[in-house]
Write a protein that holds these residues in place. Structure first.
Motif, PDB file in Angstrom:
ATOM      1  N   TYR A  18       0.839  -1.201   0.000  1.00  0.00           N
ATOM      2  CA  TYR A  18       0.000   0.000   0.000  1.00  0.00           C
ATOM      3  C   TYR A  18       0.874   1.250   0.000  1.00  0.00           C
ATOM      4  CZ  TYR A  18      -3.951  -2.935   1.301  1.00  0.00           C
ATOM      5  OH  TYR A  18      -4.927  -3.883   1.301  1.00  0.00           O
ATOM      6  N   CYS A  19       0.284   2.364  -0.366  1.00  0.00           N
ATOM      7  CA  CYS A  19       0.945   3.657  -0.248  1.00  0.00           C
ATOM      8  C   CYS A  19       1.482   3.794   1.176  1.00  0.00           C
ATOM      9  CB  CYS A  19      -0.073   4.769  -0.540  1.00  0.00           C
ATOM     10  SG  CYS A  19       0.518   6.422  -0.121  1.00  0.00           S
ATOM     11  N   VAL A  20       2.663   4.390   1.310  1.00  0.00           N
ATOM     12  CA  VAL A  20       3.267   4.537   2.644  1.00  0.00           C
ATOM     13  C   VAL A  20       2.383   5.330   3.604  1.00  0.00           C
ATOM     14  CG1 VAL A  20       5.644   4.332   1.849  1.00  0.00           C
ATOM     15  CG2 VAL A  20       4.617   6.593   2.011  1.00  0.00           C
ATOM     16  N   PHE A  21       1.470   6.107   3.091  1.00  0.00           N
ATOM     17  CA  PHE A  21       0.621   6.931   3.949  1.00  0.00           C
ATOM     18  C   PHE A  21      -0.760   6.312   4.215  1.00  0.00           C
ATOM     19  CE2 PHE A  21       3.488  10.124   1.996  1.00  0.00           C
ATOM     20  CZ  PHE A  21       4.155  10.482   3.162  1.00  0.00           C
ATOM     21  N   TYR A  22      -0.999   5.137   3.676  1.00  0.00           N
ATOM     22  CA  TYR A  22      -2.306   4.499   3.890  1.00  0.00           C
ATOM     23  C   TYR A  22      -2.288   3.738   5.200  1.00  0.00           C
ATOM     24  CZ  TYR A  22      -6.583   1.866   3.078  1.00  0.00           C
ATOM     25  OH  TYR A  22      -7.830   1.332   3.199  1.00  0.00           O
ATOM     26  N   ASP A  23      -3.208   4.067   6.088  1.00  0.00           N
ATOM     27  CA  ASP A  23      -3.356   3.378   7.369  1.00  0.00           C
ATOM     28  C   ASP A  23      -4.351   2.242   7.155  1.00  0.00           C
ATOM     29  OD1 ASP A  23      -4.252   2.517   9.896  1.00  0.00           O
ATOM     30  OD2 ASP A  23      -3.911   4.497  10.780  1.00  0.00           O
ATOM     31  N   LEU A  24      -3.820   1.035   7.062  1.00  0.00           N
ATOM     32  CA  LEU A  24      -4.641  -0.136   6.747  1.00  0.00           C
ATOM     33  C   LEU A  24      -5.700  -0.404   7.815  1.00  0.00           C
ATOM     34  CD1 LEU A  24      -5.104  -2.405   4.721  1.00  0.00           C
ATOM     35  CD2 LEU A  24      -3.344  -3.721   5.884  1.00  0.00           C
ATOM     36  N   ASP A  25      -5.345  -0.217   9.079  1.00  0.00           N
ATOM     37  CA  ASP A  25      -6.300  -0.481  10.162  1.00  0.00           C
ATOM     38  C   ASP A  25      -7.465   0.506  10.131  1.00  0.00           C
ATOM     39  OD1 ASP A  25      -4.825  -2.646  11.139  1.00  0.00           O
ATOM     40  OD2 ASP A  25      -3.591  -1.335  12.403  1.00  0.00           O
ATOM     41  N   ALA A  26      -7.154   1.781   9.950  1.00  0.00           N
ATOM     42  CA  ALA A  26      -8.192   2.816   9.927  1.00  0.00           C
ATOM     43  C   ALA A  26      -8.847   2.943   8.558  1.00  0.00           C
ATOM     44  CB  ALA A  26      -7.601   4.161  10.335  1.00  0.00           C
ATOM     45  N   ARG A  27      -8.188   2.364   7.519  1.00  0.00           N
ATOM     46  CA  ARG A  27      -8.647   2.468   6.135  1.00  0.00           C
ATOM     47  C   ARG A  27      -8.763   3.929   5.705  1.00  0.00           C
ATOM     48  NH1 ARG A  27     -13.392  -1.780   5.135  1.00  0.00           N
ATOM     49  NH2 ARG A  27     -13.496  -0.485   3.288  1.00  0.00           N
ATOM     50  N   LEU A  28      -7.716   4.690   6.056  1.00  0.00           N
ATOM     51  CA  LEU A  28      -7.685   6.122   5.746  1.00  0.00           C
ATOM     52  C   LEU A  28      -6.277   6.547   5.365  1.00  0.00           C
ATOM     53  CD1 LEU A  28      -9.720   7.455   8.802  1.00  0.00           C
ATOM     54  CD2 LEU A  28     -10.521   7.318   6.444  1.00  0.00           C
ATOM     55  N   CYS A  29      -6.198   7.649   4.668  1.00  0.00           N
ATOM     56  CA  CYS A  29      -4.923   8.267   4.339  1.00  0.00           C
ATOM     57  C   CYS A  29      -4.454   9.065   5.553  1.00  0.00           C
ATOM     58  CB  CYS A  29      -5.092   9.189   3.133  1.00  0.00           C
ATOM     59  SG  CYS A  29      -3.606  10.111   2.714  1.00  0.00           S
ATOM     60  N   SER A  30      -3.230   8.817   5.993  1.00  0.00           N
ATOM     61  CA  SER A  30      -2.722   9.510   7.179  1.00  0.00           C
ATOM     62  C   SER A  30      -2.316  10.954   6.892  1.00  0.00           C
ATOM     63  CB  SER A  30      -1.551   8.740   7.784  1.00  0.00           C
ATOM     64  OG  SER A  30      -0.467   8.696   6.879  1.00  0.00           O
ATOM     65  N   ILE A  31      -2.256  11.339   5.620  1.00  0.00           N
ATOM     66  CA  ILE A  31      -1.933  12.733   5.256  1.00  0.00           C
ATOM     67  C   ILE A  31      -3.039  13.317   4.378  1.00  0.00           C
ATOM     68  CG2 ILE A  31       0.567  12.440   5.490  1.00  0.00           C
ATOM     69  CD1 ILE A  31       0.560  12.460   2.290  1.00  0.00           C
ATOM     70  N   TYR A  32      -4.253  12.915   4.622  1.00  0.00           N
ATOM     71  CA  TYR A  32      -5.368  13.260   3.733  1.00  0.00           C
ATOM     72  C   TYR A  32      -5.413  14.737   3.353  1.00  0.00           C
ATOM     73  CZ  TYR A  32      -9.961  13.377   1.632  1.00  0.00           C
ATOM     74  OH  TYR A  32     -10.994  13.555   0.756  1.00  0.00           O
ATOM     75  N   SER A  33      -5.288  15.634   4.306  1.00  0.00           N
ATOM     76  CA  SER A  33      -5.387  17.067   3.988  1.00  0.00           C
ATOM     77  C   SER A  33      -4.183  17.565   3.190  1.00  0.00           C
ATOM     78  CB  SER A  33      -5.568  17.897   5.257  1.00  0.00           C
ATOM     79  OG  SER A  33      -4.457  17.737   6.106  1.00  0.00           O
ATOM     80  N   ASP A  34      -3.100  16.801   3.161  1.00  0.00           N
ATOM     81  CA  ASP A  34      -1.897  17.174   2.422  1.00  0.00           C
ATOM     82  C   ASP A  34      -1.564  16.187   1.306  1.00  0.00           C
ATOM     83  OD1 ASP A  34      -1.013  19.553   3.973  1.00  0.00           O
ATOM     84  OD2 ASP A  34      -1.018  18.075   5.602  1.00  0.00           O
ATOM     85  N   ARG A  35      -2.518  15.353   0.938  1.00  0.00           N
ATOM     86  CA  ARG A  35      -2.271  14.307  -0.065  1.00  0.00           C
ATOM     87  C   ARG A  35      -1.893  14.922  -1.416  1.00  0.00           C
ATOM     88  NH1 ARG A  35      -7.492  15.418   0.287  1.00  0.00           N
ATOM     89  NH2 ARG A  35      -8.931  15.117  -1.438  1.00  0.00           N
ATOM     90  N   PRO A  36      -1.221  14.139  -2.259  1.00  0.00           N
ATOM     91  CA  PRO A  36      -0.828  14.631  -3.587  1.00  0.00           C
ATOM     92  C   PRO A  36      -2.037  15.055  -4.427  1.00  0.00           C
ATOM     93  CG  PRO A  36       0.334  12.614  -3.059  1.00  0.00           C
ATOM     94  CD  PRO A  36      -0.714  12.787  -1.997  1.00  0.00           C
ATOM     95  N   PHE A  37      -1.776  15.949  -5.382  1.00  0.00           N
ATOM     96  CA  PHE A  37      -2.840  16.426  -6.261  1.00  0.00           C
ATOM     97  C   PHE A  37      -3.486  15.278  -7.038  1.00  0.00           C
ATOM     98  CE2 PHE A  37      -0.355  20.479  -6.041  1.00  0.00           C
ATOM     99  CZ  PHE A  37      -1.320  21.178  -5.329  1.00  0.00           C
ATOM    100  N   GLY A  38      -2.679  14.299  -7.455  1.00  0.00           N
ATOM    101  CA  GLY A  38      -3.223  13.151  -8.180  1.00  0.00           C
ATOM    102  C   GLY A  38      -4.231  12.381  -7.361  1.00  0.00           C
ATOM    103  N   CYS A  39      -3.993  12.296  -6.060  1.00  0.00           N
ATOM    104  CA  CYS A  39      -4.942  11.624  -5.159  1.00  0.00           C
ATOM    105  C   CYS A  39      -6.217  12.449  -5.012  1.00  0.00           C
ATOM    106  CB  CYS A  39      -4.308  11.402  -3.789  1.00  0.00           C
ATOM    107  SG  CYS A  39      -2.857  10.332  -3.800  1.00  0.00           S
ATOM    108  N   ARG A  40      -6.073  13.749  -5.066  1.00  0.00           N
ATOM    109  CA  ARG A  40      -7.234  14.636  -4.906  1.00  0.00           C
ATOM    110  C   ARG A  40      -8.212  14.533  -6.074  1.00  0.00           C
ATOM    111  NH1 ARG A  40      -5.752  19.203  -1.178  1.00  0.00           N
ATOM    112  NH2 ARG A  40      -3.730  18.562  -0.359  1.00  0.00           N
ATOM    113  N   VAL A  41      -7.696  14.286  -7.278  1.00  0.00           N
ATOM    114  CA  VAL A  41      -8.576  14.216  -8.445  1.00  0.00           C
ATOM    115  C   VAL A  41      -9.001  12.781  -8.769  1.00  0.00           C
ATOM    116  CG1 VAL A  41      -7.740  16.347  -9.471  1.00  0.00           C
ATOM    117  CG2 VAL A  41      -6.655  14.183 -10.095  1.00  0.00           C
TER     118      VAL A  41
END
Length: 130
Positions: free
Chosen positions: A52-75
Protein backbone atom coordinates in the motif's frame (compact mmCIF):
# COMPACT_ATOMS: atom_id res chain seq x y z
CA UNK A 1 -18.17 11.73 -5.79
CA UNK A 2 -18.32 9.36 -2.88
CA UNK A 3 -15.46 7.33 -1.41
CA UNK A 4 -16.02 3.95 0.21
CA UNK A 5 -12.56 4.01 1.85
CA UNK A 6 -11.84 0.56 0.41
CA UNK A 7 -8.15 1.33 -0.16
CA UNK A 8 -8.04 -0.15 -3.65
CA UNK A 9 -6.63 3.09 -5.06
CA UNK A 10 -3.89 3.02 -2.40
CA UNK A 11 -2.86 -0.55 -3.27
CA UNK A 12 0.45 -0.80 -5.15
CA UNK A 13 0.15 2.86 -6.05
CA UNK A 14 2.15 4.40 -8.85
CA UNK A 15 0.97 7.90 -7.94
CA UNK A 16 3.18 10.55 -9.51
CA UNK A 17 4.28 13.48 -7.38
CA UNK A 18 4.87 17.08 -8.35
CA UNK A 19 7.52 19.21 -6.65
CA UNK A 20 4.68 21.01 -4.91
CA UNK A 21 3.34 17.69 -3.56
CA UNK A 22 6.80 16.75 -2.32
CA UNK A 23 7.36 20.09 -0.60
CA UNK A 24 3.93 20.04 1.06
CA UNK A 25 4.43 16.52 2.44
CA UNK A 26 8.03 17.18 3.51
CA UNK A 27 6.86 20.25 5.45
CA UNK A 28 4.81 17.85 7.58
CA UNK A 29 8.10 16.37 8.79
CA UNK A 30 8.40 13.35 6.52
CA UNK A 31 11.82 12.49 5.13
CA UNK A 32 11.69 12.51 1.34
CA UNK A 33 13.45 9.13 1.20
CA UNK A 34 10.55 7.69 3.19
CA UNK A 35 7.85 8.56 0.70
CA UNK A 36 9.50 9.19 -2.70
CA UNK A 37 11.07 6.94 -5.27
CA UNK A 38 12.49 8.37 -8.48
CA UNK A 39 12.34 6.17 -11.56
CA UNK A 40 14.97 6.04 -14.28
CA UNK A 41 13.08 8.69 -16.28
CA UNK A 42 13.12 11.20 -13.42
CA UNK A 43 9.51 10.74 -12.30
CA UNK A 44 8.85 10.98 -8.56
CA UNK A 45 6.34 8.46 -7.26
CA UNK A 46 4.86 7.61 -3.88
CA UNK A 47 6.53 4.63 -2.25
CA UNK A 48 4.62 1.54 -1.23
CA UNK A 49 4.98 -0.37 2.00
CA UNK A 50 3.43 -3.80 2.49
CA UNK A 51 1.53 -3.40 -0.77
CA UNK A 52 0.00 0.00 0.00
CA UNK A 53 0.95 3.66 -0.25
CA UNK A 54 3.27 4.54 2.64
CA UNK A 55 0.62 6.93 3.95
CA UNK A 56 -2.31 4.50 3.89
CA UNK A 57 -3.36 3.38 7.37
CA UNK A 58 -4.64 -0.14 6.75
CA UNK A 59 -6.30 -0.48 10.16
CA UNK A 60 -8.19 2.82 9.93
CA UNK A 61 -8.65 2.47 6.14
CA UNK A 62 -7.68 6.12 5.75
CA UNK A 63 -4.92 8.27 4.34
CA UNK A 64 -2.72 9.51 7.18
CA UNK A 65 -1.93 12.73 5.26
CA UNK A 66 -5.37 13.26 3.73
CA UNK A 67 -5.39 17.07 3.99
CA UNK A 68 -1.90 17.17 2.42
CA UNK A 69 -2.27 14.31 -0.06
CA UNK A 70 -0.83 14.63 -3.59
CA UNK A 71 -2.84 16.43 -6.26
CA UNK A 72 -3.22 13.15 -8.18
CA UNK A 73 -4.94 11.62 -5.16
CA UNK A 74 -7.23 14.64 -4.91
CA UNK A 75 -8.58 14.22 -8.44
CA UNK A 76 -8.73 10.42 -8.36
CA UNK A 77 -10.57 8.38 -9.72
CA UNK A 78 -10.29 10.66 -12.76
CA UNK A 79 -7.16 9.58 -14.62
CA UNK A 80 -5.55 9.71 -18.04
CA UNK A 81 -5.72 6.52 -20.07
CA UNK A 82 -3.11 7.09 -22.78
CA UNK A 83 -5.16 5.10 -25.31
CA UNK A 84 -8.55 6.68 -24.56
CA UNK A 85 -8.02 10.03 -22.80
CA UNK A 86 -9.58 11.22 -19.55
CA UNK A 87 -11.56 8.43 -17.88
CA UNK A 88 -12.84 7.37 -14.48
CA UNK A 89 -10.66 4.50 -13.22
CA UNK A 90 -12.54 1.21 -13.48
CA UNK A 91 -10.96 -0.17 -10.29
CA UNK A 92 -12.77 2.43 -8.19
CA UNK A 93 -15.93 0.95 -6.69
CA UNK A 94 -17.50 4.43 -6.52
CA UNK A 95 -16.71 5.33 -10.13
CA UNK A 96 -20.40 5.70 -10.96
CA UNK A 97 -20.75 8.49 -8.41
CA UNK A 98 -18.46 10.76 -10.46
CA UNK A 99 -20.58 13.22 -12.41
CA UNK A 100 -19.79 14.29 -15.97
CA UNK A 101 -19.01 17.77 -14.64
CA UNK A 102 -16.58 16.40 -12.04
CA UNK A 103 -14.89 14.21 -14.63
CA UNK A 104 -14.51 17.16 -16.97
CA UNK A 105 -13.19 19.56 -14.30
CA UNK A 106 -10.84 17.01 -12.73
CA UNK A 107 -9.73 15.91 -16.19
CA UNK A 108 -8.44 19.41 -16.90
CA UNK A 109 -6.52 19.32 -13.60
CA UNK A 110 -5.06 15.91 -14.52
CA UNK A 111 -3.81 17.18 -17.88
CA UNK A 112 -2.25 20.30 -16.35
CA UNK A 113 -0.68 18.28 -13.53
CA UNK A 114 0.82 15.77 -15.96
CA UNK A 115 2.38 18.57 -18.03
CA UNK A 116 4.03 19.95 -14.87
CA UNK A 117 5.20 16.51 -13.75
CA UNK A 118 6.61 15.75 -17.21
CA UNK A 119 8.65 18.97 -17.16
CA UNK A 120 9.91 18.27 -13.65
CA UNK A 121 10.96 14.74 -14.65
CA UNK A 122 12.86 16.09 -17.67
CA UNK A 123 14.71 18.53 -15.40
CA UNK A 124 15.62 15.73 -12.96
CA UNK A 125 17.01 13.59 -15.78
CA UNK A 126 18.88 16.49 -17.32
CA UNK A 127 20.44 17.45 -13.97
CA UNK A 128 21.35 13.84 -13.24
CA UNK A 129 23.47 13.68 -16.38
CA UNK A 130 25.20 17.07 -16.05
Amino acid sequence: MRCSCCGVCCTETEMLLSKEDIQRIAKKGFNKKYFIKIDKYGYAQLRNRNGYCVFYDLDARLCSIYSDRPFGCRVYPVILDEDVGIVVDVICSERNSVTFKEKSEKGQVVLKLLRVIDEEAKCRCKNRFL
